[in-house]
Each structure stands twice: as structure tokens, then as C-alpha cells.
Design a protein around this motif. Structure first.
Motif, PDB file in Angstrom:
ATOM      1  N   LEU A 120     -40.190 -11.455 101.523  1.00  0.00           N
ATOM      2  CA  LEU A 120     -39.388 -11.398 103.030  1.00  0.00           C
ATOM      3  C   LEU A 120     -40.222 -12.107 103.962  1.00  0.00           C
ATOM      4  O   LEU A 120     -39.910 -13.052 104.991  1.00  0.00           O
ATOM      5  CB  LEU A 120     -39.065 -10.016 103.180  1.00  0.00           C
ATOM      6  N   PRO A 121     -41.626 -11.798 104.225  1.00  0.00           N
ATOM      7  CA  PRO A 121     -42.481 -12.119 105.351  1.00  0.00           C
ATOM      8  C   PRO A 121     -42.439 -13.866 105.256  1.00  0.00           C
ATOM      9  O   PRO A 121     -42.687 -14.214 106.308  1.00  0.00           O
ATOM     10  CB  PRO A 121     -43.906 -11.397 105.088  1.00  0.00           C
ATOM     11  N   GLY A 122     -42.427 -14.295 104.204  1.00  0.00           N
ATOM     12  CA  GLY A 122     -42.710 -15.718 104.043  1.00  0.00           C
ATOM     13  C   GLY A 122     -41.204 -16.279 104.199  1.00  0.00           C
ATOM     14  O   GLY A 122     -41.218 -17.746 104.485  1.00  0.00           O
ATOM     15  N   GLU A 123     -40.178 -15.722 104.487  1.00  0.00           N
ATOM     16  CA  GLU A 123     -39.044 -16.277 104.509  1.00  0.00           C
ATOM     17  C   GLU A 123     -38.792 -16.587 106.060  1.00  0.00           C
ATOM     18  O   GLU A 123     -39.549 -16.110 106.988  1.00  0.00           O
ATOM     19  CB  GLU A 123     -37.766 -15.560 103.940  1.00  0.00           C
ATOM     20  N   ASN A 124     -37.607 -17.166 106.395  1.00  0.00           N
ATOM     21  CA  ASN A 124     -37.273 -17.191 107.706  1.00  0.00           C
ATOM     22  C   ASN A 124     -36.502 -16.085 108.012  1.00  0.00           C
ATOM     23  O   ASN A 124     -36.019 -15.311 107.344  1.00  0.00           O
ATOM     24  CB  ASN A 124     -36.185 -18.382 107.836  1.00  0.00           C
ATOM     25  N   ALA A 125     -36.704 -15.522 109.382  1.00  0.00           N
ATOM     26  CA  ALA A 125     -35.920 -14.098 109.684  1.00  0.00           C
ATOM     27  C   ALA A 125     -34.587 -14.342 109.940  1.00  0.00           C
ATOM     28  O   ALA A 125     -33.868 -13.302 109.928  1.00  0.00           O
ATOM     29  CB  ALA A 125     -36.816 -13.798 110.998  1.00  0.00           C
ATOM     30  N   TRP A 126     -34.148 -15.623 109.982  1.00  0.00           N
ATOM     31  CA  TRP A 126     -32.656 -15.759 109.785  1.00  0.00           C
ATOM     32  C   TRP A 126     -32.093 -16.637 108.839  1.00  0.00           C
ATOM     33  O   TRP A 126     -32.883 -17.812 108.619  1.00  0.00           O
ATOM     34  CB  TRP A 126     -32.274 -16.198 111.295  1.00  0.00           C
ATOM     35  N   ASP A 127     -30.925 -16.456 108.290  1.00  0.00           N
ATOM     36  CA  ASP A 127     -30.154 -17.536 107.750  1.00  0.00           C
ATOM     37  C   ASP A 127     -28.581 -17.344 108.087  1.00  0.00           C
ATOM     38  O   ASP A 127     -28.369 -16.146 108.285  1.00  0.00           O
ATOM     39  CB  ASP A 127     -30.464 -17.365 106.220  1.00  0.00           C
ATOM     40  N   GLY A 128     -27.943 -18.320 107.897  1.00  0.00           N
ATOM     41  CA  GLY A 128     -26.652 -18.122 108.011  1.00  0.00           C
ATOM     42  C   GLY A 128     -26.004 -19.582 107.661  1.00  0.00           C
ATOM     43  O   GLY A 128     -26.599 -20.217 107.281  1.00  0.00           O
ATOM     44  N   GLU A 129     -24.575 -19.458 107.699  1.00  0.00           N
ATOM     45  CA  GLU A 129     -24.082 -20.510 107.120  1.00  0.00           C
ATOM     46  C   GLU A 129     -22.421 -20.654 107.932  1.00  0.00           C
ATOM     47  O   GLU A 129     -22.005 -19.665 108.234  1.00  0.00           O
ATOM     48  CB  GLU A 129     -23.544 -20.384 105.634  1.00  0.00           C
ATOM     49  N   PHE A 130     -21.807 -21.894 107.996  1.00  0.00           N
ATOM     50  CA  PHE A 130     -20.738 -22.110 108.732  1.00  0.00           C
ATOM     51  C   PHE A 130     -19.651 -21.556 107.502  1.00  0.00           C
ATOM     52  O   PHE A 130     -19.722 -21.422 106.423  1.00  0.00           O
ATOM     53  CB  PHE A 130     -20.251 -23.522 109.010  1.00  0.00           C
ATOM     54  N   ARG A 131     -18.501 -21.264 108.275  1.00  0.00           N
ATOM     55  CA  ARG A 131     -17.332 -20.565 107.591  1.00  0.00           C
ATOM     56  C   ARG A 131     -16.800 -21.211 106.115  1.00  0.00           C
ATOM     57  O   ARG A 131     -16.588 -21.032 105.169  1.00  0.00           O
ATOM     58  CB  ARG A 131     -16.082 -20.059 108.187  1.00  0.00           C
TER      59      ARG A 131
END
Lengths: 486, 486
Positions: B44-55
Motif C-alpha cells: 500500500l505505501p508504494g501505491e497511489n493513495a487514490w485510484d478510480g475509474e469512469f463508469r
């Protein structure tokens, strides 16, 4: 959407952190918890369906100040599994027939584990787009099952009480939030609706519990009369609640007639299908629940007859804008969360802002077992209830108090060849209830049916067999005969 | 209480059950889920704090009819862990500073696993006496931490929104459910209270958002004036909400003065301590929150600054009878659940009937780590916020917009040696927010402070280090300098 960097980072040595654990220990503890849970499912059928304890005894064990220093985590897990969690009704026991039981599947349990581990928040699209999309998918399944149009939608809730609350708020706002609002339901309706109505500000004297008919269905004439009287007196009817089915008897209200009536009168129709709604995945249930798709809103609990762990409620509304109009609020602190058209924020559809991802358990268990297995499991509940009815009808000591409906059977000890008055029958049947409680491993509960004290089985557990039902009825009959012989 | 029979029972062959699994497979799947979760905490600490995607993209992957036949369960778990759960803000990432983050401990996660596996229902003493006693224990800890008397009590809820709803219903009923009821809070208050007030039937024009002072605290004169004006106009003030602290700035309202005022005016005082309340376990926090113990009700969220997974809210009330008067309802179907005096049914204290056992996660994590570790973890949030403030004050490019309060720091790019107008500052800072979002692994959010666009860090994660905070501020500063140089 963003590129992920894959480098691992060592836990910083800069600040000690007493709330973290080494990965090996985390895995070891998870294994221990899983072993306890799996072992429980193996021993459960041999246990009693109920356990419990008085407060005094439990306080002695548990009421302690929180420790300043920690304890070995294995010990904590063991204490929870030994002294806390089993001291309860086992809602998933094959002979737990009381109230509305709940028997989750293992993928549903693992989904709650994963939801807690990822700790996603299904509040807004920005904060949880994957979980939000999953909720849209599960809501869409439910929408199709109940026969709602594509414009319908909804959200997952903590349960039927929250679904009912959200529905009544939407109904009130759709009616323009009138003064002197009234709501209507039969006297067989769940107290959750009465509580929800009180919460939204309907005064107790404006909650109309209209009389039910001989089969415990809402009486259309009584409803029409109550509404007409209220309108004449200046009240504003905002909602009618239909049962599908009632918790007491499983009775389904005349939904088609209620939908016709509510259309003409322009009153919001909410169908409480918390317990019975998932029958709709079977052919028989779909037939029984016909008309539900005409309601303005429907509440269903996947933690009841869809085999999920608590909490997994759902509210569907025919017109999604009614929810968003009622619950959408603006907040500066959330100004970044407006993703854009067609990317819903589920927190705009109900009471909760922070929301765990309840969709995961429904999705994972359906993906794992397939709908055919769910259909068979729901159908089995209805089939066992029908067999229980046949057993009671053929038995000289037992009396059916209402035809089996969905998964519920209401009966009592009342030998065909005797004439015992109602008061004495109530006393006898209370004794039977107590003897089953103390002497049998099954757990059943009671209800009042137009004043008659009734024993009651609710059969919605996928692990329940005919032997479980039959032996419980036989125990009731045996205790009945023994009690009558005194 | 009842003797347990220990015999195992074989699964009945009588009826096939497509929703059960062999114990070996159950254990294997639990191991897989645990491994995925533990591996996640390591990367986790090496990942981005956010991810997301369009519907659109997510729909293509996920919007499918439920399968008729099942799929391999390992595949389902992997899909959830690959395509669904990580496509979200990682609220437990050490550089997730947006909104109010949530970083649970592993015993809390395991507790949710066990709660789902045992599937107990903490609705009534009869149905869940062990879980009910555990909730009494945890509520008692919280009662002592906030300084409430022994006569106080409460319940665990889905979160602050439900706590606020339950509190406002209790307030309204304690005031005799008057017509033309009004509620009061500062313009910095959380939208959850506005929504809760609307749900209980307070019309939007009867929800008074009084102006806050320069430090974003409720202004006592403005409150007194609003109440006086309303009383003169025939309104009935039923509740005042105090912030402890606000979500925007962490500001704590003048609780002592508000308590004095509400006592004299006989108005219910609710303290929204959803985000900041757990600071009370530290010496510094106890001092800051003084007066909270004089409120009629307090809402706290253990899924915020007490390191639990969603959902873990709490409502405490000083006089327990106010809750039970507001929410207790009778139901024939529950007639068996009256255990007797002093054996509470938690469903009589709030909205929900069926309730999962939220107390378990709080109890297990406190037992495992001890209070000292919790105290240090909460104190670290305040300390890091204070260091962030010092960093901003010493920096020529950054400007503090409000002193750090509890774990929140509000600042913006605004070089000391320039005079940029407000409109341009807002645009510049929106650019910085976007650049951090797209180019940095940290995730921060924004707010509006009396019209000024502000960047904002909320530091309540026990795994966050000073490096995490410093490097995020440095990134903001660097992006700021680059933007200004154009």
C-alpha cells in the motif's frame, strides 16, 4: 486510472506504531479466526439453536476497564469465540425457526472480511468508484428481479428499517412535505414502519393501522375508508405500506389492488418485502408477489432470504430522482466529490454518508454459487413450509392458524376432539413454547394472530432439512400431548 | 445457559444444497482472502493513495447478468481484489489526507470477519445477549472517556449520520414534538446534521446555520440572537449542534458556553464529535474537548480516529431514557424478546432492528493493543498536524488559513511577497490540488473557508509519518512555485 507505482516501502522507523502487526502474525491470526468459524459450521447442527445469559453473569466476565497494555491476540480471538459470540441465538442453525433467521454463505462472510480489509467507503464515486459500480450492478439485478423499469434504482442499506425510513422520507418529499401527514398500513405490519414514520415526524395518532382480514391481509375497504375520513378531516395521506409478506404469518397484502388504489388516490405505495421479497427469484414467488413492480418503492433484506450476513438491506425506488431530491445535500468539505453526470454518489440516496461496501457479499456469493442454487434454496423454504402445513393439518393435536405463506407456518396445540377456551389455549401453547426452548435444540417463537397466541416457524435457512422441521413439529406435538394429559 | 449437546451432525443427504462448501475449501478460500489483504498492507505505501475509474469502463467489466451456474470461488475472490476493491480511494494509505481518512487495525478487520461468520444480531438481549453485553462494555468505555455519568448510555450506529439522526429524534421527543421546530448549528457544521434534520421533518427554512467567527467557531451572540428571534416569531428551538471538531478545519465550537446557554434556554445540545471525539483519550484532547460531558448527546465515529473499519459510529446520551422513549416500539412478532428489567434491547435505542455486532472490532483491537497504543496513535495525529502548521508558517510560498486543530491543517499557496487577488488564488490552488492528484501519490482534498478556497490535510492515520506529511507539503509548495512561475 492513475498509474500505480509498485515499489514497496519499509515501515518507517521514525515513529513507533503500536497498532501495526507483522505480516506473518496477521496471517496466523486470520488462520485462527477462519478455523474457529469453519469448525463452528461443522458443530453447529449438534448444538442448541439458542444460547444466552443473564446480564449479571456476562458483566462479571466482560465489564472491565480497557487494558493499558495489550494482550496476546490469539487469546483475544479465543475469548470472543468462547465467551461472546456463541452466547446468542444461532440465526444460522438449521433448527432456528424464530423471528426471521439468517443463514449466510461462506463467500458472503469472506466478502465482509475483504470489505473490512480494504476498508473502502461506498459514499461517493470519487471515494469508491469500483464499489459504487458494484452496487449499481447488484441494484440492477434486484431491479430486474422485482420487475422495475430501467429508470428505477436504489441503494443498499443497513436493513429493512433504514429502507423503510428512506422510503417514507422520499414519499413525504414527493408529496411536498405537507402538514398533518398520515401513513397507512395493516395492523399486521412490521413495527419498523411505525418507528420509521415516527422518526420522520409523523405523530403516533397519524399512523393508521387498518384492520386486516381473516387471512391477515390488508382490507381494501378499511384502507379506502380511513383515507377518505382523513382527507375529509384535513389530513394529507402521504404513504401506504404493503406487506410482502408480514413477519407474523408471511401474508402478502393485495398488492395489485393497493397499486390500483394508490394510483387513483396519488399516494406513495411502499412494499415491505424485507423478509419475503427474494422469493421473487423463484417462479412461485414471482407469481405470489405480482404487482410489486407497480409500487413506488420496495424494501428487501438480503440478510434474510438471500443468505447474506448482517447487514444487507436494500431500497429500490421506481423513480430514482425521488430519492436524490429527498437526500441530496451540499457540503463544502465534499466539494471535490462531484464527479459529473451519471456517476452517482450513493450518499445522496439515503441517510448514510460513510457506507461500507454491502454489495460485495451479494455479488461474491451469487458469482460463486450461481442463481440456480439461490433459486433452489429459496424454493426449498417454501416447499418445507408447505410440508409443515400438511403435517399440521394431518395431525390431531395441532391446528393451523393460517395457511403457510412464503416460509412461515403458524400453528398451535389445539386437539381436534376437545373444546378448550382461548385463554387456556394460550397458556398451554406458552408452556409448549417454553418446553421447546428448554428441552429441545430447536428455537421457535410466537406471535399473536387477531388475539390468538400462535406458535410459528420461519423456514428460510438453506441448511434446514425436512427432518429438522418434522422433528421440531413432533416435539411440539409431544410436549402438547404431555401438557394436555396433566 | 442451556446445556450444549456436542454431537456433530453430518450434512443431510436428503436435500441437495448448492450454497454450502466443504470445510477444506472454506479454509482454503479464507487463506486466499487473508493473503490478499496482508499483501495489500505491505504494498500500500508504494501505491497511489487514490485510484478510480469512469463508469463506462467499470460497467464494461462488471455490469453483467448474474450467472445461472457458479464460477470457481478463487476466481471470484481474485476479481474482487483486482477489479473492484482497489479501484477506490485508499482511505488507509499513509498519504491519504482527504476528507476524513480511516485506517483500521488488523484485529478490527478480523472482528468484522468473525462477526459475519457468527452472524449474530445485536438487536435484543434474547437474540444476542453476549453481543449486547459487549456493546454495553464498549459503550461504558466511551461513556467514561467523554466524562458522562453512569446514568448515561447509548448505542453503536452505522456512523455519524445515524448518530445525529437518532440524537435529533430524541431531542424532538424530549421537547414534546412541537410544531414549527427549529435546529441550530454553525455554518461550518457537517451536512449530515442538515440531512438528519430534514429527515426528521424539520423544514429547510427551519434549519439555522448561524455565522461562524474568524476561527470558524460558532458565534454565541449569533446563536442567541437567532434563538431569540425564532422564539419571538413562534418557532420552537429543539436542538443546537456543536462541532468537536468541524470536518473542514477541525475547529471545536465553544462547547462550555454552548452548554451554559442551552441549560438556561432548555434546548438539547448535541455534540458532533464524529471526527474529533476520540481525541478525548489523550490529555491534550481531553482539555480541548472540555464541556462535551455537559451535552445531552454526543456522536463519535470509531471508523475515523479510533482505527476501525467501516462502519463503527456511536451515539451517547446523558439520559438513556430519552433514547428509549423516542425509539421503543411494541410488536407482536417480538413479544418473546422482553427479557426483563436491566436487559436492554439495543433496537429500542435507535433506527435499526437487525444490527451487526459493531462492538467486537473496538473491543478486540483495544484488547490486543491496549489503550496506551491508541493514545499514542491519536496523539501522533495532533502532533503531525502541529508540525505541518510549523512547516507552512516557516515557508514563504505557503499560507496557513487557520491554526491546525485536532488533526486538520488548512493552507494554500499564497507567497508572502506577492499580492494575488482571491479569485486568482482560488484558481492557482485548484491547479495545485489537481497536480497533486495526478502527479503525486498523496491524495488531499479542498474546502471553502468563508469563501476562500483552501487545501487541507486531515492526519488521523496511525501509519502516517512526518515524512509522509512533509513530502506532501513539499510537493504542494513545488507545484505552487512552478504554477506561479508561468
Amino acid at each position: 486510472m492513475k498509474r500505480r507505482s509498485e515499489t514497496k516501502r519499509k515501515l518507517s522507523d521514525e515513529t513507533g506504531n503500536g497498532l501495526q502487526m507483522a505480516p506473518e502474525l496477521m496471517l496466523e491470526l486470520a488462520r485462527k479466526a477462519a478455523e474457529l468459524l469453519v469448525a463452528r459450521t461443522e458443530t453447529l447442527p449438534g448444538e442448541n439453536a439458542w444460547d444466552g445469559e443473564f446480564r449479571q453473569g456476562l458483566e462479571k466476565q466482560l465489564l472491565k476497564d480497557p487494558p493499558e497494555a495489550g494482550r496476546p491476540p490469539e487469546e483475544v480471538i479465543e475469548q470472543a469465540a468462547r465467551e461472546i459470540l456463541p452466547i446468542a441465538m444461532r440465526l444460522d442453525h438449521p433448527r432456528c425457526f424464530a423471528f426471521i433467521p439468517s443463514a449466510p454463505t461462506w463467500p458472503g462472510v469472506l466478502a465482509d472480511f475483504m470489505a473490512a480489509g480494504y476498508n473502502v467507503n461506498a459514499c461517493t464515486w470519487l471515494v469508491g468508484s469500483g464499489p459504487s459500480q458494484l452496487e449499481l450492478v447488484v441494484i440492477d439485478w434486484l431491479r430486474q428481479w422485482v420487475g422495475y423499469p430501467e429508470s428505477a434504482g436504489g441503494l443498499l442499506t443497513s436493513g429493512g428499517s433504514a429502507a423503510s425510513l428512506d422510503a417514507l422520507v422520499a414519499a413525504r418529499e414527493a408529496a411536498g412535505h405537507p402538514e398533518r401527514a398520515t401513513v397507512y398500513m395493516s395492523d399486521q405490519s412490521h413495527s419498523a414502519h411505525i418507528r420509521a414514520a415516527r422518526i420522520i415526524g409523523i405523530r403516533p395518532e397519524c399512523i393508521r393501522l387498518t384492520p386486516s382480514d381473516d387471512l391477515f391481509r390488508l382490507d381494501m375497504d378499511a384502507l379506502a375508508q380511513a383515507v377518505a375520513d382523513d382527507r375529509a378531516a384535513g389530513f394529507k395521506p402521504i404513504a401506504v405500506c404493503a406487506n410482502a409478506g408480514t413477519s407474523s404469518t408471511g401474508t402478502i397484502d393485495p398488492i395489485e389492488a393497493m397499486a390500483d388504489y394508490c394510483e387513483v388516490e396519488d399516494i406513495w405505495l411502499h412494499v415491505d418485502a424485507a423478509y419475503g421479497g427474494f422469493a421473487v427469484v423463484t417462479e412461485q414467488g414471482k407469481e405470489l408477489l405480482r404487482g410489486m413492480e407497480r409500487a413506488d418503492s420496495i424494501g428487501l433484506d438480503a440478510h434474510k432470504w438471500f443468505f447474506q450476513p448482517y447487514e444487507a438491506g436494500c431500497l429500490l425506488v421506481k423513480d430514482l430522482s425521488t430519492l436524490e431530491n429527498a437526500f441530496g445535500v451540499h457540503h463544502d468539505i465534499l466539494q471535490d466529490t462531484i464527479w459529473g453526470a451519471n456517476h452517482p454518489n450513493f450518499s445522496d440516496r439515503g441517510l448514510q454518508l460513510s457506507r461500507s461496501v454491502r454489495a460485495l457479499k451479494i455479488w461474491m456469493s451469487v458469482q460463486t454459487f450461481g442463481m440456480d442454487a439461490f433459486r433452489c434454496a429459496v424454493a426449498k423454504g417454501m416447499e418445507l413450509a408447505a410440508r409443515a402445513e400438511a403435517f399440521v393439518r394431518e395431525n390431531q393435536t395441532l391446528e393451523m392458524l393460517n395457511p403457510a405463506s412464503l416460509g412461515i407456518v403458524c400453528f398451535r396445540i389445539n386437539p381436534a376432539d376437545t373444546a378448550i377456551d382461548e385463554e387456556e389455549l394460550a397458556e398451554i401453547n406458552k408452556t409448549i413454547l417454553a418446553r421447546i426452548f428448554w428441552e429441545d435444540k430447536a428455537f421457535i417463537s410466537s406471535t399473536l394472530l387477531h388475539g390468538k397466541f400462535s406458535l410459528r416457524l420461519c423456514i428460510v435457512n438453506h441448511t434446514t432439512t425436512w427432518d429438522d422441521v418434522r422433528e421440531t413439529l413432533e416435539a411440539a406435538e409431544r410436549f402438547g400431548r404431555e401438557t394436555l394429559a396433566y
